[in-house]
Design a protein around this motif. Structure first.
Motif, PDB file in Angstrom:
ATOM      1  N   LYS A   1       0.841  -1.200   0.000  1.00 29.10           N
ATOM      2  CA  LYS A   1       0.000   0.000   0.000  1.00 29.10           C
ATOM      3  C   LYS A   1       0.878   1.254   0.000  1.00 29.10           C
ATOM      4  O   LYS A   1       0.615   2.208  -0.751  1.00 29.10           O
ATOM      5  N   VAL A   2       1.896   1.242   0.858  1.00 31.76           N
ATOM      6  CA  VAL A   2       2.817   2.382   0.916  1.00 31.76           C
ATOM      7  C   VAL A   2       3.450   2.625  -0.448  1.00 31.76           C
ATOM      8  O   VAL A   2       3.543   3.766  -0.924  1.00 31.76           O
ATOM      9  N   ASP A   3       3.865   1.540  -1.105  1.00 32.82           N
ATOM     10  CA  ASP A   3       4.502   1.665  -2.417  1.00 32.82           C
ATOM     11  C   ASP A   3       3.539   2.188  -3.466  1.00 32.82           C
ATOM     12  O   ASP A   3       3.894   3.064  -4.270  1.00 32.82           O
ATOM     13  N   ARG A   4       2.323   1.642  -3.487  1.00 33.38           N
ATOM     14  CA  ARG A   4       1.352   2.061  -4.507  1.00 33.38           C
ATOM     15  C   ARG A   4       0.914   3.507  -4.307  1.00 33.38           C
ATOM     16  O   ARG A   4       0.558   4.193  -5.264  1.00 33.38           O
ATOM     17  N   LEU A   5       0.953   3.972  -3.078  1.00 34.78           N
ATOM     18  CA  LEU A   5       0.597   5.361  -2.777  1.00 34.78           C
ATOM     19  C   LEU A   5       1.793   6.305  -2.916  1.00 34.78           C
ATOM     20  O   LEU A   5       1.629   7.522  -2.797  1.00 34.78           O
ATOM     21  N   ALA A   6       2.980   5.734  -3.142  1.00 36.86           N
ATOM     22  CA  ALA A   6       4.208   6.522  -3.284  1.00 36.86           C
ATOM     23  C   ALA A   6       4.421   7.450  -2.087  1.00 36.86           C
ATOM     24  O   ALA A   6       4.681   8.646  -2.237  1.00 36.86           O
ATOM     25  N   LEU A   7       4.346   6.875  -0.890  1.00 40.52           N
ATOM     26  CA  LEU A   7       4.395   7.666   0.331  1.00 40.52           C
ATOM     27  C   LEU A   7       5.801   7.914   0.859  1.00 40.52           C
ATOM     28  O   LEU A   7       5.996   8.813   1.688  1.00 40.52           O
ATOM     29  N   ALA A   8       6.775   7.130   0.439  1.00 39.30           N
ATOM     30  CA  ALA A   8       8.109   7.226   1.033  1.00 39.30           C
ATOM     31  C   ALA A   8       8.665   8.657   1.072  1.00 39.30           C
ATOM     32  O   ALA A   8       9.227   9.075   2.090  1.00 39.30           O
ATOM     33  N   PRO A   9       8.547   9.441  -0.003  1.00 37.55           N
ATOM     34  CA  PRO A   9       9.121  10.791   0.043  1.00 37.55           C
ATOM     35  C   PRO A   9       8.433  11.722   1.042  1.00 37.55           C
ATOM     36  O   PRO A   9       9.003  12.755   1.405  1.00 37.55           O
ATOM     37  N   ASP A  10       7.237  11.377   1.471  1.00 38.02           N
ATOM     38  CA  ASP A  10       6.470  12.267   2.351  1.00 38.02           C
ATOM     39  C   ASP A  10       6.823  12.094   3.824  1.00 38.02           C
ATOM     40  O   ASP A  10       6.453  12.947   4.639  1.00 38.02           O
ATOM     41  N   PHE A  11       7.512  10.999   4.174  1.00 40.67           N
ATOM     42  CA  PHE A  11       7.671  10.666   5.580  1.00 40.67           C
ATOM     43  C   PHE A  11       9.143  10.544   5.981  1.00 40.67           C
ATOM     44  O   PHE A  11       9.949   9.973   5.252  1.00 40.67           O
ATOM     45  N   LYS A  12       9.431  11.061   7.158  1.00 47.96           N
ATOM     46  CA  LYS A  12      10.770  10.936   7.729  1.00 47.96           C
ATOM     47  C   LYS A  12      11.057   9.477   8.071  1.00 47.96           C
ATOM     48  O   LYS A  12      12.167   8.991   7.868  1.00 47.96           O
TER      49      LYS A  12
END
Length: 209
Positions: free
Chosen positions: A114-125
């Motif tokens: 889910k994290v990958d499909r939402l491309a969330l990594a750049p948003d979170f420390k």
């Protein structure tokens, strides 16, 4: 804005699980249906699985040990590879000038997909996935660790989530401010916690502090 860090839940806080739930959980629902012991509860079980940790749902619906074990084996391998759209208003959170931490409970392969499909990594420390099948840690432990490691004053941290009994309760027990995100107005207001249905309201709260 005096908050230096936001700790944010994933499911039903960043995106609506029902958007992908039928496809994601199809093997699980098929297993429960074929087992046959919970036919009269299946619709309720499906709804709850999309909103709460499976282990809690299984316990409350008195799944047998055998069924619970088979379900967990299925869930451990589930991933989602289709499109996922975040709540439209989550874009406001993405642009807030503070540290952000994602803390979610669930099966790692599933939650990471889910994290990958939402491309969330750049948003979170930092991104934390708590696997209840392999650790006794709960969100309260992870929240406390984040605050301690980064040297935040508790008053400088805000927790955002959709589950009163999970991240909201954990924040309150630690003395950290919390905002309850109830996008579709499913739940009655509680005097002990601020509730919002749109992240525009979060911006208003942060700018009024």
């Amino acid at each position: 804005m005096i908050k230096k860090a936001l700790i944010i839940d994933l499911d039903n806080t960043i995106f609506p699980v029902p958007q992908i739930g039928d496809a994601l959980f199809a093997p699980l629902f098929e297993l429960i249906e074929q087992e046959g012991s919970h036919a009269g509860e299946l619709d309720k079980i499906k709804d709850e699985v999309m909103r709460r940790p499976f282990q809690q749902v299984a316990k409350e619906h008195q799944f047998s040990e055998s069924l619970t074990r088979k379900c967990v084996e299925v869930l451990k391998e589930l991933t989602y590879n289709g499109p996922i759209e975040p709540f439209e208003d989550f874009a406001l959170v993405r642009h807030l000038p503070c540290d952000k931490f994602l803390v979610t409970t669930g099966f790692p392969k599933m939650q990471q997909s889910k994290v990958d499909r939402l491309a969330l990594a750049p948003d979170f420390k930092e991104i934390h996935i708590i696997d209840p099948s392999t650790t006794n840690k709960v969100k309260k432990d992870v929240f406390a660790d984040i605050v301690q490691r980064h040297g935040y004053a508790k008053e400088a941290v805000l927790v955002i989530g959709d589950d009163l009994q999970s991240e909201i309760k954990a924040a309150q027990e630690l003395g950290i401010d919390a905002v309850w995100y109830d996008k579709y107005g499913r739940y009655e207001d509680k005097p002990s916690v601020r509730k919002i249905s749109d992240y525009k309201e979060l911006i208003q709260i942060l700018t009024s502090l």
